[in-house]
Write an enzyme that holds these catalytic residues in place. Structure first.
Site, PDB file in Angstrom:
ATOM      1  N   THR A  83       6.646  -1.850  -1.082  1.00  0.00           N
ATOM      2  CA  THR A  83       5.484  -1.506  -0.442  1.00  0.00           C
ATOM      3  C   THR A  83       5.541  -1.332   1.107  1.00  0.00           C
ATOM      4  OG1 THR A  83       3.226  -2.793  -0.105  1.00  0.00           O
ATOM      5  CG2 THR A  83       5.197  -4.180  -0.642  1.00  0.00           C
ATOM      6  N   CYS A 197       1.838   4.659   2.304  1.00  0.00           N
ATOM      7  CA  CYS A 197       1.398   3.665   1.452  1.00  0.00           C
ATOM      8  C   CYS A 197       2.066   4.228   0.199  1.00  0.00           C
ATOM      9  CB  CYS A 197      -0.086   3.542   0.986  1.00  0.00           C
ATOM     10  SG  CYS A 197      -0.369   2.637  -0.274  1.00  0.00           S
TER      11      CYS A 197
END
Length: 230
Positions: A83, A197
């Site tokens: 992430t 992202c």
């Protein structure tokens, strides 16, 4: 082959991409039925998302440290945090374990520098776009300047990520919003775009834009393979 320790579940949609990319790349490089050695510690993303909204980064750091330490005890040779946003606590994770953490910004910067790009557009959660942990590392460690979308555009991106992409929802109208933002950043001087992202790749690829895209999930996963096979 070294064992990759994956901290995933943020969201599991993008963690599955990491797993696919790692194993397919290992197979491409080694042939036969080879696959990667890895350990996955997957969190409950709802708990993480609530803490992010509350900006309780201290508790979030504790959860990431716990995951990293369990991976180290399980035999991982290095850590891959699947992430972008949670790299805000990367320094705390690194201090808590004796094995390396493969930083997503550094892996992405290598690819940007290969293209001789000095100014890059950044898309991601509002945390990634607005706070300094991503942009400052690009600038101070790699001499890469970052442009981010305007306030309304950032709000749209953040909403689409949390309301759609982390749930695996792919919406053509949302893709058009992203494409308009990418065009705007290019017009403002961005020489390429970081998909900062790990879910954005589900929506935006070079099938839909001619912009130079740097998909952090794929770059990060392939860097893990490179280190695993050293």
């Amino acid at each position: 082959m070294k064992t990759i320790g994956l901290i995933g579940g943020m969201s599991w949609e993008s963690s599955s991409l990491y797993y696919q990319i790692i194993n397919r790349t290992i197979q491409e490089k080694l042939g036969g039925v080879h696959s990667g050695k890895s350990i996955l510690y997957s969190v409950d993303f709802n708990e993480i998302a609530v803490l992010q909204k509350e900006e309780n980064w201290e508790k979030l750091a504790e959860l990431m440290i716990e995951a990293a330490q369990k991976l180290e005890k399980g035999g991982a040779d290095f850590i891959v945090l699947c992430t972008n946003t949670m790299h805000k606590v990367a320094d705390a994770i690194e201090k808590s374990v004796s094995i390396p953490l493969v930083h997503i910004v550094d892996a992405t910067a290598e690819k940007i520098q290969e293209k001789n790009i000095k100014k890059i557009g950044l898309l991601g959660t509002s945390f990634t776009m607005e706070q300094d942990f991503f942009k400052l590392r690009l600038l101070e460690n790699h001499n890469i300047e970052t442009i981010i979308p305007n306030e309304k555009q950032r709000a749209d991106i953040h909403r689409i990520i949390y309301e759609e992409l982390v749930k695996g929802i792919i919406n053509a109208d949302s893709r058009n919003i992203f494409l308009e933002i990418i065009t705007d950043l290019i017009q403002k001087g961005a020489e390429g775009i970081i998909l900062g992202c790990t879910e954005i790749e589900l929506l935006i690829t070079n099938e839909f834009t001619d912009a130079e895209l740097f998909n952090t999930a794929a770059i990060h996963a392939r860097k893990a393979v490179e280190l695993s096979l050293e």
